[in-house]
Every structure is written in C-alpha cells, then in structure tokens.
Design a protein around this motif. Sequence first.
Motif, PDB file in Angstrom:
ATOM      1  N   ALA A 143       8.682 -59.721 -25.354  1.00  0.00           N
ATOM      2  CA  ALA A 143       8.814 -58.554 -26.226  1.00  0.00           C
ATOM      3  C   ALA A 143       8.259 -58.856 -27.615  1.00  0.00           C
ATOM      4  O   ALA A 143       7.563 -58.029 -28.205  1.00  0.00           O
ATOM      5  CB  ALA A 143      10.277 -58.117 -26.309  1.00  0.00           C
TER       6      ALA A 143
ATOM      7  N   ASP B 172       4.615 -58.718 -27.552  1.00  0.00           N
ATOM      8  CA  ASP B 172       4.194 -57.312 -27.558  1.00  0.00           C
ATOM      9  C   ASP B 172       4.265 -56.714 -28.960  1.00  0.00           C
ATOM     10  O   ASP B 172       3.426 -55.895 -29.345  1.00  0.00           O
ATOM     11  CB  ASP B 172       5.057 -56.480 -26.620  1.00  0.00           C
ATOM     12  CG  ASP B 172       4.800 -56.767 -25.156  1.00  0.00           C
ATOM     13  OD1 ASP B 172       5.608 -56.301 -24.329  1.00  0.00           O
ATOM     14  OD2 ASP B 172       3.803 -57.436 -24.830  1.00  0.00           O
ATOM     15  N   VAL B 173       5.272 -57.122 -29.717  1.00  0.00           N
ATOM     16  CA  VAL B 173       5.425 -56.621 -31.086  1.00  0.00           C
ATOM     17  C   VAL B 173       4.215 -57.018 -31.921  1.00  0.00           C
ATOM     18  O   VAL B 173       3.616 -56.181 -32.603  1.00  0.00           O
ATOM     19  CB  VAL B 173       6.724 -57.155 -31.738  1.00  0.00           C
ATOM     20  CG1 VAL B 173       6.748 -56.870 -33.233  1.00  0.00           C
ATOM     21  CG2 VAL B 173       7.939 -56.563 -31.056  1.00  0.00           C
TER      22      VAL B 173
ATOM     23  N   SER C 280       1.196 -55.091 -30.946  1.00  0.00           N
ATOM     24  CA  SER C 280       1.341 -53.725 -31.438  1.00  0.00           C
ATOM     25  C   SER C 280       1.056 -53.652 -32.937  1.00  0.00           C
ATOM     26  O   SER C 280       0.358 -52.746 -33.407  1.00  0.00           O
ATOM     27  CB  SER C 280       2.745 -53.219 -31.140  1.00  0.00           C
ATOM     28  OG  SER C 280       2.927 -51.934 -31.631  1.00  0.00           O
TER      29      SER C 280
ATOM     30  N   ARG D 189      10.669 -51.972 -29.005  1.00  0.00           N
ATOM     31  CA  ARG D 189       9.974 -52.627 -27.893  1.00  0.00           C
ATOM     32  C   ARG D 189      10.987 -53.226 -26.914  1.00  0.00           C
ATOM     33  O   ARG D 189      10.836 -53.109 -25.703  1.00  0.00           O
ATOM     34  CB  ARG D 189       9.049 -53.720 -28.433  1.00  0.00           C
ATOM     35  CG  ARG D 189       8.189 -54.395 -27.397  1.00  0.00           C
ATOM     36  CD  ARG D 189       7.122 -53.499 -26.877  1.00  0.00           C
ATOM     37  NE  ARG D 189       6.344 -53.048 -28.015  1.00  0.00           N
ATOM     38  CZ  ARG D 189       5.431 -52.116 -27.961  1.00  0.00           C
ATOM     39  NH1 ARG D 189       5.135 -51.560 -26.827  1.00  0.00           N
ATOM     40  NH2 ARG D 189       4.785 -51.719 -29.021  1.00  0.00           N
TER      41      ARG D 189
END
Length: 158
Positions: free
Chosen positions: A26, A29-30, A33, A59
């Motif tokens: 996660a 992914d942050v 992003s 997220r």
Amino acid sequence: MVDCTGPKLFGICHRILGDEAEAEDAVQDVYVSVWHRASSFNPERASPITWLATIARNRAIDRLRSSRRSRQGASLDLAFEIVDERPDPEQGALSADAARRLSLCMDELEGRQQAAIRAAFFDGLSYPDLAERGKVPLGTMKSWIRRGLQQLKNCLDG
C-alpha cells in the motif's frame, strides 16, 4: 522523502490492513500515486505529510475493501472498526485558520530565521545541516531558530 515519511505512512497502512506485506504494498502504491498526482497538491489545503497520510489511509482502505470483496462471504462488520481520522468540518475550519495565522506569523520573521525554521521543521534538516548550509556556527543557528520560534509563539498567542 521516503526516509522521512515512510514510517508514518507504513504505520497508517499497517494499522488499517493488519498485515505487514499488504501495508508495504500500500505504501508503495502511495508513492506511485504521489508521483503521478504531485501537481494536485495544494499547500493551502493541507501540509505535505497530511496530504500523504490521507492518500495512504485511502489506499489502505481501498485495499482492505478489495480484499474483502474477493473473499466469499466475507463479513463487513470489521469495516466499522476503521476510524475516520479526517477532521470534522469544524476542526477543518479551525485547522485552516491556524494554518493561515501561522503563515502570517512566519512572514513576520526575519528572512534568515524564517528560512531556518522552514528548513528545520518542514524539510526536516538538522541544526548542524542548517549551520553548514548557512555557513554560520551551530550556536548561531540554534539561536536564530530559538528566537524565531519564540516570536512565532508570541505572534500566535497574541
């Protein structure tokens, strides 16, 4: 950036997801992003760490929901345990007002003090790094910051 923000973002994700590997994914992914959406950051709405923490929280919740949907017959009862840490509208208004007041008080500081405080507290630089960057003795840098913080306190209290 990752060294400064990674532990906090990991903590947020881990608390929501309850799994170390999922939390690490996660957080990755942050950062991806943020890389793609950096232009959407508005410093008038939130501090950088608040913005990152919000993205991490969202997220992690998205991952939690996705994993629950994929399991057959998964119970949604656990969703009620997820606490919405965003400020309510009143707190948001108070935070925005406090940020405006802080900004106005920062503008009243002498240039060197302002730059040193911003670099120390917003960029995470240490006093020795600031002294080296400013080509001044360490004691001088500490005095600038201490006097600047006292001026900020007086301004914010007044």
